[in-house]
Design an enzyme around this catalytic site. Structure first.
Site, PDB file in Angstrom:
ATOM      1  N   HIS A  88      39.452  34.437  40.504  1.00 48.58           N
ATOM      2  CA  HIS A  88      39.807  33.007  40.351  1.00 48.58           C
ATOM      3  C   HIS A  88      38.562  32.117  40.403  1.00 48.58           C
ATOM      4  O   HIS A  88      38.600  31.011  40.937  1.00 48.58           O
ATOM      5  CB  HIS A  88      40.804  32.554  41.429  1.00 48.58           C
ATOM      6  CG  HIS A  88      42.123  33.252  41.374  1.00 48.58           C
ATOM      7  ND1 HIS A  88      43.212  32.761  40.691  1.00 48.58           N
ATOM      8  CD2 HIS A  88      42.536  34.435  41.917  1.00 48.58           C
ATOM      9  CE1 HIS A  88      44.243  33.582  40.814  1.00 48.58           C
ATOM     10  NE2 HIS A  88      43.854  34.618  41.552  1.00 48.58           N
ATOM     11  N   ASN A 161      50.606  31.943  41.712  1.00 48.73           N
ATOM     12  CA  ASN A 161      50.209  32.160  40.325  1.00 48.73           C
ATOM     13  C   ASN A 161      51.246  31.556  39.386  1.00 48.73           C
ATOM     14  O   ASN A 161      52.333  31.172  39.826  1.00 48.73           O
ATOM     15  CB  ASN A 161      50.108  33.663  40.037  1.00 48.73           C
ATOM     16  CG  ASN A 161      48.787  34.274  40.516  1.00 48.73           C
ATOM     17  OD1 ASN A 161      47.830  33.563  40.822  1.00 48.73           O
ATOM     18  ND2 ASN A 161      48.738  35.586  40.570  1.00 48.73           N
TER      19      ASN A 161
HETATM   20 FE1  HDE Z   1      44.241  36.190  45.723  1.00 47.97          FE
HETATM   21  N1  HDE Z   1      42.344  36.004  46.385  1.00 47.97           N
HETATM   22  N2  HDE Z   1      44.304  38.080  46.425  1.00 47.97           N
HETATM   23  N3  HDE Z   1      46.088  36.522  44.881  1.00 47.97           N
HETATM   24  N4  HDE Z   1      44.195  34.396  44.928  1.00 47.97           N
HETATM   25  C1  HDE Z   1      41.553  34.945  46.208  1.00 47.97           C
HETATM   26  O1  HDE Z   1      40.240  33.942  47.874  1.00 47.97           O
HETATM   27  C2  HDE Z   1      43.442  38.597  47.329  1.00 47.97           C
HETATM   28  C3  HDE Z   1      46.844  37.637  44.953  1.00 47.97           C
HETATM   29  C4  HDE Z   1      45.218  33.733  44.336  1.00 47.97           C
HETATM   30  O2  HDE Z   1      42.001  28.302  43.758  1.00 47.97           O
HETATM   31  C5  HDE Z   1      40.270  35.019  46.987  1.00 47.97           C
HETATM   32  O3  HDE Z   1      39.215  31.937  48.095  1.00 47.97           O
HETATM   33  C6  HDE Z   1      43.871  39.910  47.735  1.00 47.97           C
HETATM   34  C7  HDE Z   1      48.188  37.391  44.541  1.00 47.97           C
HETATM   35  C8  HDE Z   1      44.774  32.440  43.904  1.00 47.97           C
HETATM   36  O4  HDE Z   1      40.673  28.857  45.403  1.00 47.97           O
HETATM   37  C9  HDE Z   1      40.406  36.345  47.741  1.00 47.97           C
HETATM   38  C10 HDE Z   1      45.029  40.152  47.036  1.00 47.97           C
HETATM   39  C11 HDE Z   1      48.206  36.069  44.180  1.00 47.97           C
HETATM   40  C12 HDE Z   1      43.446  32.348  44.280  1.00 47.97           C
HETATM   41  C13 HDE Z   1      41.755  36.845  47.281  1.00 47.97           C
HETATM   42  C14 HDE Z   1      45.289  39.010  46.231  1.00 47.97           C
HETATM   43  C15 HDE Z   1      46.884  35.536  44.391  1.00 47.97           C
HETATM   44  C16 HDE Z   1      43.115  33.591  44.930  1.00 47.97           C
HETATM   45  C17 HDE Z   1      39.034  34.864  46.157  1.00 47.97           C
HETATM   46  C18 HDE Z   1      45.883  41.405  47.051  1.00 47.97           C
HETATM   47  C19 HDE Z   1      49.378  35.271  43.619  1.00 47.97           C
HETATM   48  C20 HDE Z   1      42.490  31.208  44.011  1.00 47.97           C
HETATM   49  C21 HDE Z   1      38.490  33.498  46.489  1.00 47.97           C
HETATM   50  C22 HDE Z   1      46.413  41.717  48.298  1.00 47.97           C
HETATM   51  C23 HDE Z   1      50.469  35.115  44.524  1.00 47.97           C
HETATM   52  C24 HDE Z   1      42.590  30.159  45.067  1.00 47.97           C
HETATM   53  C25 HDE Z   1      39.324  33.013  47.541  1.00 47.97           C
HETATM   54  C26 HDE Z   1      41.681  29.008  44.713  1.00 47.97           C
HETATM   55  C27 HDE Z   1      41.857  33.864  45.480  1.00 47.97           C
HETATM   56  C28 HDE Z   1      42.292  37.971  47.743  1.00 47.97           C
HETATM   57  C29 HDE Z   1      46.389  38.946  45.351  1.00 47.97           C
HETATM   58  C30 HDE Z   1      46.559  34.172  44.118  1.00 47.97           C
HETATM   59  C31 HDE Z   1      39.320  37.347  47.524  1.00 47.97           C
HETATM   60  C32 HDE Z   1      43.162  40.798  48.705  1.00 47.97           C
HETATM   61  C33 HDE Z   1      49.353  38.361  44.525  1.00 47.97           C
HETATM   62  C34 HDE Z   1      45.592  31.386  43.171  1.00 47.97           C
HETATM   63  O5  HDE Z   1      40.421  36.150  49.112  1.00 47.97           O
END
Ligand code: HDE
Length: 702
Positions: A88, A161
């Site tokens: 993202h 999402n």
């Molecule tokens: Fe994220 N995800 N994600 N994700 N995600 C990040 O956090 C993570 C997942 C989502 O505009 C990170 O600040 C893991 C699902 C959004 O700043 C990080 C897993 C969904 C955003 C991270 C998921 C998301 C992130 C990277 C699997 C939809 C952007 C930078 C377990 C429901 C937020 C940050 C923004 C961002 C980890 C799966 C949505 C690395 C470990 C499912 C919208 O922490």
């Protein structure tokens, strides 16, 4: 209060005006302040006399290290970047507010849901997942839809999402998924694309991704704008009321302007013409006072429903169809202000799934549980200090009191003697068993194991349900997207493995993709852990076309004009669009504009080469006979028309524009509308409300 752009611009102009311009020895320009203007200083506040020349011995001599101003300026510049988000990375945010419709006290004790009509400040960041910070907006990708609500009980982040399911069921697989979709590590490409071997290799070995694959290959992954997308919390959460009773909840954001996407051929061209297409759209609409709005809807259900539902409500690769549990609107989100500074707000905003207020709680979804660990870790890495909540965009807007202290960049420290509790000084905050966050006391028992529940084993049935819920046009787009993506996969066995999964979803889909890829012998269906079901009924809520708008509000018409165009007709079109809540943008042979039939000058926003029709929802050709003749010789003008036609857009035109339509290969149909009278403008606008003439698609063979 934020300054309006107009005010900011006039202030700046005044400052420039007040400053004296002088030239130095080498002819370089110095903008020096008089007594009225602000004096340039170092970060330490020291006034600066010369910001154009480093300190040297003699005019042509070596630079001195005692030049503290130069040293500080370059030092700060060298450290301007922070690590981009690992996923993202490319995003765009806006401020706004959430307004509660009615009290939800029956289900949750969260303060934000207690009083009808109450407004809570909000910040939203939309994003793509795979590309880096500088990648283009129209990648085929999931869009992040992360909402920070600054409630009276602390920040609540719904980090969702625009697609309600995910690729994987367990957080431990996330690094593999992300490694696979990002650029391949040896060659460092492709950027922001899933169309490559590594991604499809991983997916073809991961049957649990198949439902998500249907969504991501659909037009949901190429939205027309952030304003026309849905958002989803994805996981099952809990509401907990004052009596500590829990209700399961799934969150949905529904855009007031309806859903809309572009077609793939258009997306590819938009990326070249305007890589910032989605950013610009949000910036333009909010600055024009056309504030995008979403309704927050909740699907509420109890344990009894969870036990009887066909799938596990903890499985993030499944939805609960809206026909089974109707989403209930509980409030609206309005975005009405752009950040003053992109870095300070959009880049530094730190979303965390674990930010929930009392009255909202987690479920045991193994993806959510893993996320609750990951987001805190990531903020420390990106923002570099445990004090990242001291940054204004991340700071709660409610009173807060704690004993955390010190660390990098600490802005707030406990005041007075007591920095611990309990203490005998009667100082500092105390815990509050009633007001504080209490986790829902769910009974948990079992062996410590690394196992996936049997109830997570059906990977194809809902993928099929999604596919059969689409219109024929949308199904075709899915097949074409799969064909395109897999055509970029160089290893034949990966393509075949994917087809074997598709055959479990829909025979026709698998066969079409195989045929279009030139696979001679159809592979056998992939082994399925659980026999795929074909009895799940179609759900209209899953189609974009079935959930489009009933107005053209918020959309934009590209109007191609030439010298001598009919000024009266143009004015009528503009007035009709304004009434509908839509806008128009003038595209002309030269950006200086054209002289209309009545001698008036019509300023252009784009010259034809810079304003292709892919940037608009519909087009109008307002040409004089000479203008049409001239433009029909120009490739950019022919492409403008040919693309609008191929992308099934509605085309209005002056009679004189016919030669250009002919040269562009347009065969008149109900979507090509000659403009003579005001009545024709009405017909054009009414057609535009349908957004696209999909019936044309088989003819244009996109
Ligand atoms: Fe994220 N995800 N994600 N994700 N995600 C990040 O956090 C993570 C997942 C989502 O505009 C990170 O600040 C893991 C699902 C959004 O700043 C990080 C897993 C969904 C955003 C991270 C998921 C998301 C992130 C990277 C699997 C939809 C952007 C930078 C377990 C429901 C937020 C940050 C923004 C961002 C980890 C799966 C949505 C690395 C470990 C499912 C919208 O922490």
């Amino acid at each position: 209060m934020a300054r309006t752009p107009a005010k900011a611009a006039s202030n700046q102009a005044a400052t420039i005006h007040d400053q004296k311009l002088a030239r130095g020895n080498g002819g370089e320009l110095h903008q020096t302040a008089d007594d009225e203007a602000e004096v340039l200083t170092t970060a330490q506040g020291g006034p600066v006399a010369d910001d154009q020349n480093t300190l040297k011995i003699g005019e042509r001599g070596p630079t001195l290290i005692e030049d503290f101003h130069f040293r500080e300026k370059i030092f700060h510049f060298d450290h301007e970047r922070i690590p981009e988000r690992v996923v993202h990375a490319r995003g765009y945010g806006a401020h706004g507010y959430f307004e509660t419709y009615e009290s939800l006290a029956k289900y949750t004790r969260a303060d934000i849901f207690q009083r009808a009509g109450e407004r809570t400040p909000a910040f939203v960041r939309f994003s793509t997942v795979a590309g880096s910070k500088g990648s283009f907006d129209l990648a085929r990708d999931v869009r992040g839809f992360a909402v920070k609500l600054y409630t009276q009980e602390g920040n609540w982040d719904i980090v969702g999402n625009n697609i309600p399911v995910f690729f994987i069921q367990d957080a431990i697989r996330f690094p593999d998924l992300v490694h696979a979709v990002k650029e391949e590590p040896d060659r460092a490409f492709p950027q922001a694309q899933s169309a490559h071997d590594n991604f499809w290799d991983f997916i073809s070995l991961t049957p649990e991704s198949m439902h998500m694959i249907m969504w991501i290959m659909s037009d949901r992954a190429i939205p027309r704008s952030f304003r026309f997308m849905e958002g989803f919390g994805v996981h099952t959460f809990r509401f907990v009321n004052a009596r500590d009773e829990s209700t399961f909840v799934k969150f949905h954001w529904k855009p007031k302007l309806g859903l809309q996407s572009v077609v793939w051929n258009e997306a590819v061209k938009i990326n070249g013409a305007d890589p910032d297409f989605h950013r610009r759209d949000l910036w333009d609409s909010i600055n024009a006072g056309d504030f995008p709005e979403w309704e927050l809807c909740v699907q509420l259900f109890d344990q009894e429903f969870a036990d009887s539902f066909d799938f596990d409500i903890l499985d993030p690769t499944k939805i609960i169809p809206e026909e089974i549990i109707e989403p209930m609107p509980v409030g609206r989100l309005v975005l009405d202000r752009m950040p003053d500074n992109f870095f300070a707000e959009t880049e530094q905003v730190a979303f965390m799934t674990q930010n929930v207020p009392p009255g909202v709680d987690f479920s045991n979804d193994p993806l959510l549980q893993g996320r609750n660990f990951s987001y805190l870790d990531t903020q420390l890495k990106r923002l570099g200090s445990p004090n990242f909540t001291h940054i204004p965009i991340n700071a709660p807007k409610c009173p807060m009191h704690h004993f955390q202290q010190d660390g990098h960049m600490a802005m707030r420290n406990p005041v007075g003697r007591a920095n611990y509790q309990p203490n005998s000084w009667g100082m500092g905050p105390r815990e509050h068993p009633q007001k504080g966050f209490r986790s829902f006391a769910d009974a948990e028992a079992g062996q410590k194991v690394r196992l996936r529940a049997e109830s997570f084993a059906d990977h194809y049935s809902q993928a099929r349900q999604f596919f059969i819920s689409q219109t024929v046009t949308e199904q075709k787009h899915i097949a074409m997207a799969l064909t395109f993506e897999l055509s970029k996969v160089e290893t034949p066995v990966i393509r075949e493995r994917m087809v074997s999964h598709l055959l479990n979803i829909d025979d026709g889909l698998g066969e079409t993709v195989a045929e279009k890829l030139g696979i001679k012998k159809l592979p056998r269906k992939a082994d399925a852990a659980v026999e795929p079901r074909d009895d799940l009924p179609a759900s209209d809520a899953l189609s974009i076309v079935k959930n489009g708008p009933d107005s053209f509000k918020g959309r934009k018409v590209g109007v191609l004009v030439s010298d001598g165009c009919d000024a009266g007709l143009l004015k009528k079109l503009e007035a009709a669009l304004k009434k509908e809540g839509a806008t128009m943008e003038i595209v002309a042979p030269k950006v200086g504009g054209v002289e209309a039939s009545d001698g008036s000058l019509i300023a252009a926003k784009q010259m034809i080469d810079g304003g292709p029709s892919v940037l608009y929802d519909a087009v109008a050709l307002m040409l004089s006979p000479e203008g049409a003749e001239q433009l029909s010789k120009e490739a950019a003008a022919r492409d403008f028309v040919a693309d609008a036609f191929a992308h099934c857009k509605f085309i209005a035109h002056s009679e004189a524009a016919q030669p250009l339509l002919d040269k562009a290969g347009v065969e008149a149909d109900e979507g090509v509308i000659p403009l003579g009278s005001a009545n024709d403008i009405r017909t054009f606008l009414e057609s535009c409300r349908k957004l696209r003439l999909w019936a044309r698609e088989p003819k244009v063979k996109l």
